[in-house]
Design a protein around this motif. Structure first.
Motif, mmCIF file in Angstrom:
data_model
loop_
_atom_site.group_PDB
_atom_site.id
_atom_site.type_symbol
_atom_site.label_atom_id
_atom_site.label_comp_id
_atom_site.label_asym_id
_atom_site.label_seq_id
_atom_site.Cartn_x
_atom_site.Cartn_y
_atom_site.Cartn_z
ATOM 1 N N GLU A 47 0.870 -1.120 0.145
ATOM 2 C CA GLU A 47 -0.002 0.048 0.055
ATOM 3 C C GLU A 47 1.068 1.044 0.102
ATOM 4 O O GLU A 47 2.139 1.326 0.489
ATOM 5 C CB GLU A 47 -0.955 -0.120 1.283
ATOM 6 N N ASN A 48 0.171 2.322 -0.488
ATOM 7 C CA ASN A 48 1.117 3.683 -0.543
ATOM 8 C C ASN A 48 -0.099 4.904 -0.400
ATOM 9 O O ASN A 48 -1.373 4.298 -0.121
ATOM 10 C CB ASN A 48 1.831 3.734 -1.576
ATOM 11 N N TYR A 49 0.189 5.897 -0.872
ATOM 12 C CA TYR A 49 -0.561 7.171 -1.102
ATOM 13 C C TYR A 49 -0.179 7.744 -2.151
ATOM 14 O O TYR A 49 0.692 8.140 -2.392
ATOM 15 C CB TYR A 49 -0.404 8.024 0.111
ATOM 16 N N ALA A 50 -1.402 7.758 -3.100
ATOM 17 C CA ALA A 50 -1.277 8.246 -4.324
ATOM 18 C C ALA A 50 -1.328 10.000 -4.324
ATOM 19 O O ALA A 50 -2.031 10.386 -3.069
ATOM 20 C CB ALA A 50 -2.525 8.017 -5.285
ATOM 21 N N SER A 51 -1.010 10.659 -4.771
ATOM 22 C CA SER A 51 -0.930 11.978 -4.973
ATOM 23 C C SER A 51 -2.378 12.678 -5.193
ATOM 24 O O SER A 51 -3.112 11.988 -5.674
ATOM 25 C CB SER A 51 0.094 12.837 -5.962
ATOM 26 N N LEU A 52 -2.541 13.808 -4.835
ATOM 27 C CA LEU A 52 -3.712 14.443 -5.011
ATOM 28 C C LEU A 52 -4.253 14.523 -6.497
ATOM 29 O O LEU A 52 -5.310 14.430 -6.849
ATOM 30 C CB LEU A 52 -3.808 15.949 -4.390
ATOM 31 N N ALA A 53 -3.214 14.959 -7.071
ATOM 32 C CA ALA A 53 -3.486 14.883 -8.660
ATOM 33 C C ALA A 53 -3.969 13.419 -9.205
ATOM 34 O O ALA A 53 -4.937 13.516 -10.203
ATOM 35 C CB ALA A 53 -2.254 15.340 -9.391
ATOM 36 N N THR A 54 -3.294 12.441 -8.704
ATOM 37 C CA THR A 54 -3.579 11.267 -9.420
ATOM 38 C C THR A 54 -4.888 10.737 -8.897
ATOM 39 O O THR A 54 -5.907 10.117 -9.526
ATOM 40 C CB THR A 54 -2.625 10.239 -8.747
ATOM 41 N N LEU A 55 -5.178 11.062 -7.494
ATOM 42 C CA LEU A 55 -6.635 10.895 -7.087
ATOM 43 C C LEU A 55 -7.656 11.592 -7.792
ATOM 44 O O LEU A 55 -8.662 11.177 -7.874
ATOM 45 C CB LEU A 55 -6.651 11.146 -5.491
ATOM 46 N N LEU A 56 -7.559 12.764 -8.005
ATOM 47 C CA LEU A 56 -8.556 13.653 -8.683
ATOM 48 C C LEU A 56 -8.794 13.123 -10.159
ATOM 49 O O LEU A 56 -9.716 13.158 -10.507
ATOM 50 C CB LEU A 56 -8.181 14.972 -8.866
ATOM 51 N N THR A 57 -7.737 12.536 -10.699
ATOM 52 C CA THR A 57 -7.790 12.160 -12.142
ATOM 53 C C THR A 57 -8.936 10.917 -12.083
ATOM 54 O O THR A 57 -9.444 10.596 -13.286
ATOM 55 C CB THR A 57 -6.496 11.776 -12.700
ATOM 56 N N THR A 412 6.892 6.379 4.037
ATOM 57 C CA THR A 412 8.075 7.140 3.474
ATOM 58 C C THR A 412 7.500 8.396 2.721
ATOM 59 O O THR A 412 7.790 9.443 2.472
ATOM 60 C CB THR A 412 9.120 6.309 2.550
ATOM 61 N N SER A 413 6.295 8.085 2.016
ATOM 62 C CA SER A 413 5.553 9.058 1.307
ATOM 63 C C SER A 413 5.086 10.227 2.295
ATOM 64 O O SER A 413 4.996 11.386 1.894
ATOM 65 C CB SER A 413 4.325 8.491 0.636
ATOM 66 N N ARG A 414 4.883 9.919 3.699
ATOM 67 C CA ARG A 414 4.470 10.893 4.501
ATOM 68 C C ARG A 414 5.750 11.677 5.161
ATOM 69 O O ARG A 414 5.599 12.644 5.713
ATOM 70 C CB ARG A 414 3.730 10.323 5.758
ATOM 71 N N GLY A 415 7.083 11.208 4.767
ATOM 72 C CA GLY A 415 8.203 11.834 5.014
ATOM 73 C C GLY A 415 9.079 11.493 6.079
ATOM 74 O O GLY A 415 10.028 11.987 6.732
ATOM 75 N N ARG A 470 3.727 14.453 13.325
ATOM 76 C CA ARG A 470 4.996 15.324 12.907
ATOM 77 C C ARG A 470 5.087 15.244 11.077
ATOM 78 O O ARG A 470 5.777 16.001 10.720
ATOM 79 C CB ARG A 470 6.180 14.994 13.451
ATOM 80 N N PHE A 471 4.057 14.190 10.645
ATOM 81 C CA PHE A 471 4.310 13.981 9.241
ATOM 82 C C PHE A 471 2.781 13.827 8.695
ATOM 83 O O PHE A 471 2.137 12.627 8.573
ATOM 84 C CB PHE A 471 5.153 12.856 8.951
ATOM 85 N N PRO A 472 2.062 15.180 8.563
ATOM 86 C CA PRO A 472 0.647 15.130 8.189
ATOM 87 C C PRO A 472 0.477 14.503 6.897
ATOM 88 O O PRO A 472 1.276 14.707 5.931
ATOM 89 C CB PRO A 472 0.253 16.416 8.431
ATOM 90 N N LEU A 473 -0.558 13.609 6.640
ATOM 91 C CA LEU A 473 -0.879 13.029 5.380
ATOM 92 C C LEU A 473 -1.668 13.921 4.617
ATOM 93 O O LEU A 473 -2.693 14.458 5.201
ATOM 94 C CB LEU A 473 -1.565 11.666 5.483
ATOM 95 N N TYR A 474 -1.100 14.360 3.496
ATOM 96 C CA TYR A 474 -1.907 15.553 2.531
ATOM 97 C C TYR A 474 -1.867 16.775 3.491
ATOM 98 O O TYR A 474 -3.002 17.174 3.752
ATOM 99 C CB TYR A 474 -3.309 14.929 2.256
ATOM 100 N N PRO A 475 -1.088 17.107 3.823
ATOM 101 C CA PRO A 475 -0.826 18.361 4.486
ATOM 102 C C PRO A 475 -1.499 19.651 3.801
ATOM 103 O O PRO A 475 -1.199 19.767 2.976
ATOM 104 C CB PRO A 475 0.538 18.853 4.729
#
Length: 479
Positions: A47-57, A412-415, A470-475
């Motif tokens: 699992e991972n976190y897709a970017s906002l641009a990818t999610l919106l697409t 790692t995607s969260r930083g 300290r590492f917010p998701l989609y800050p």
């Protein structure tokens, strides 16, 4: 580039308002899922976190369009925009991986693997059989010829990594379609080291003589030497098929290079787009020119109408993966996995193969007196999301298991960095040490139930939330 977070916030918020006007339970579930993911340590390796641009697409009018066929050759009219989308996605895939051909229609990783298998069968079995029978296409075959062709298909052999050694269901597991399509033989790992024994693999391949040699893994915490796999395939006249669904992001990010990069060595490569590649849920196939025509027949051979909105999202994610920022991310994924493994080992955990050099680690939970299912549940109760997984020669089978698989791509995607993953290792070992198996009512050791030291789950969850704050998701994204 301007900060588009505020724009994305409005887009998602407005979308949820529209959804709620029709079925509020669905909009509530979507909001709850974001909250759950923001508040838990997401360590599932797939699992991972897709970017906002990818999610919106993913949410657009392309989802309303049928487009069976290929670029410029559709079975429906009005597909010019889908042609553009698929062309762009395939272009990014070819350029990103250095592949001769890319097919971006598969809906999932399993679909991608099925396309690959049938493409290889078509190229290596159907075409020669048609030529031998004097037929140009399968439509020219008589019924008796069809029987010959089916026999040719069903006699073919596939050889892939066994499930308990770290392979995937689609690598010939008998309960999966891949284990029914082919006569199959699995290769394992060295009983002592847990590593692939290439010399034994060569000897087994010489004896079994597979049409397809499958390389790649789902829970093998080491890199693969694809030059050796190519040598083995060539030695037995096999097609080398690589399933890189788990580590595609490390290939795209130039972490796996040289003999650890499958693209220069494999005939056909399949992958998902949502794991370490950080894109939408879906699959794609890469191939040499020899197999491109056969792969291009994925629809209607295996697939139905392609999900055009998902192909668009793949194009966006693949474009993101072609940046230097993604290369830095991919290297951090590997570095963080090493830090996590080191932290677990220092605290007394036993890891399959003794460590990692990719994006995942596999903990042997028997050293804590737990099954994988007990460990998974105890960690989940404590805010740590993992998944149970078989280990080599697993005494508990594929349901309860004796291991837990943990990966670094999402966090790692969260930083999070190396020191943070050392803290994560401390939390994991703390929970597993504080968990006790519960004896079943039959008097036999239970495989699912457990107890935790009083307050341990709450303390660990609070500690995890403090770290994640300290590492917010989609800050900046507010709903």
């Amino acid at each position: 580039m301007p900060d588009l977070t505020a724009t994305a916030s409005r887009a998602f918020s407005d979308a949820l308002t529209v959804i709620a006007s029709v079925e509020p339970r669905i909009s509530d579930a979507i909001r709850a899922e974001l909250a759950d993911q923001r508040g838990s340590l997401k360590l599932i390796a797939s699992e991972n976190y897709a970017s906002l641009a990818t999610l919106l697409t993913m949410g657009n009018w392309l989802s309303d369009k049928y487009a069976e066929g290929t670029i410029g050759h559709r079975f429906y009219a009005g597909c010019q925009n889908v042609d553009t989308v698929e062309s762009v996605a395939a272009e990014h895939a070819r350029e990103l991986f250095g592949a001769e051909y890319a097919y971006v229609q598969p809906h999932s990783g399993i679909d991608a693997n099925l396309v690959a298998y049938w493409a290889i069968l078509n190229a290596k079995v159907e075409s020669p059989t048609l030529q031998r029978l004097g037929a140009k296409t399968v439509n020219d075959l008589a019924e008796s010829d069809w029987e010959d062709l089916r026999a040719e298909f069903n006699r073919q052999r596939v050889m892939g990594m066994s499930l308990d050694a770290g392979g995937h269901l689609t690598h010939g597991f008998r309960h999966n379609i891949s284990g029914k399509m082919f006569a199959q033989h699995s290769y394992g790992t060295d009983p002592e080291s847990g590593l692939i024994d290439y010399d034994k693999l060569l000897a087994d391949a010489r004896e079994f003589k597979p049409l397809i040699l499958v390389a790649g893994y789902s829970a093998y915490p080491r890199r693969v030497n694809f030059a050796r796999m190519r040598e083995i395939a060539d030695a037995v006249g096999a097609v080398l098929f690589v399933d890189m669904a788990h580590f595609a992001g490390l290939v795209a990010g130039k972490v796996f290079t040289g003999e650890e990069n499958p693209i220069p060595y494999a005939d056909v490569v399949a992958t998902t787009t949502h794991k370490s590649l950080r894109g939408p849920r879906g699959g794609l196939v890469l191939a040499t020119k020899e197999f491109s025509d056969a792969v291009d027949k994925g629809c209607p051979m295996v697939l139905g109408g392609p999900l055009s909105n998902m192909m668009a999202a793949k194009a966006v994610a693949l474009a993101e993966a072609r940046t230097t920022a993604f290369q830095s991310y991919a290297q951090a994924v590997a570095d963080n996995a090493q830090a996590l493994a080191d932290g677990l080992l220092r605290r007394g955990a036993r890891l399959v193969t003794g460590g990692t050099d990719n994006h995942l680690v596999l903990i042997d939970t028997t050293t804590f007196g737990l099954t994988g299912r007990q460990a998974e549940s105890a960690l989940l109760e404590s805010g740590v999301v993992t998944n149970r997984n078989s280990i080599p020669a697993d005494p508990n089978g594929a349901w309860y298991t004796s291991g837990v698989r943990i990966g670094t791509p999402a966090l790692t995607s969260r930083g999070l960095g190396a020191d943070d993953f050392d803290e994560v290792a401390d939390m994991i070992v703390g929970v597993l040490t504080g968990a006790e198996p519960v004896t079943a009512s039959t008097g036999k050791p239970g495989k699912a139930k457990y107890t935790l030291t009083d307050g341990l789950a709450d303390r660990t969850r609070a500690r995890a939330e403090e770290l994640l704050d300290r590492f917010p998701l989609y800050p900046g994204l507010t709903l």
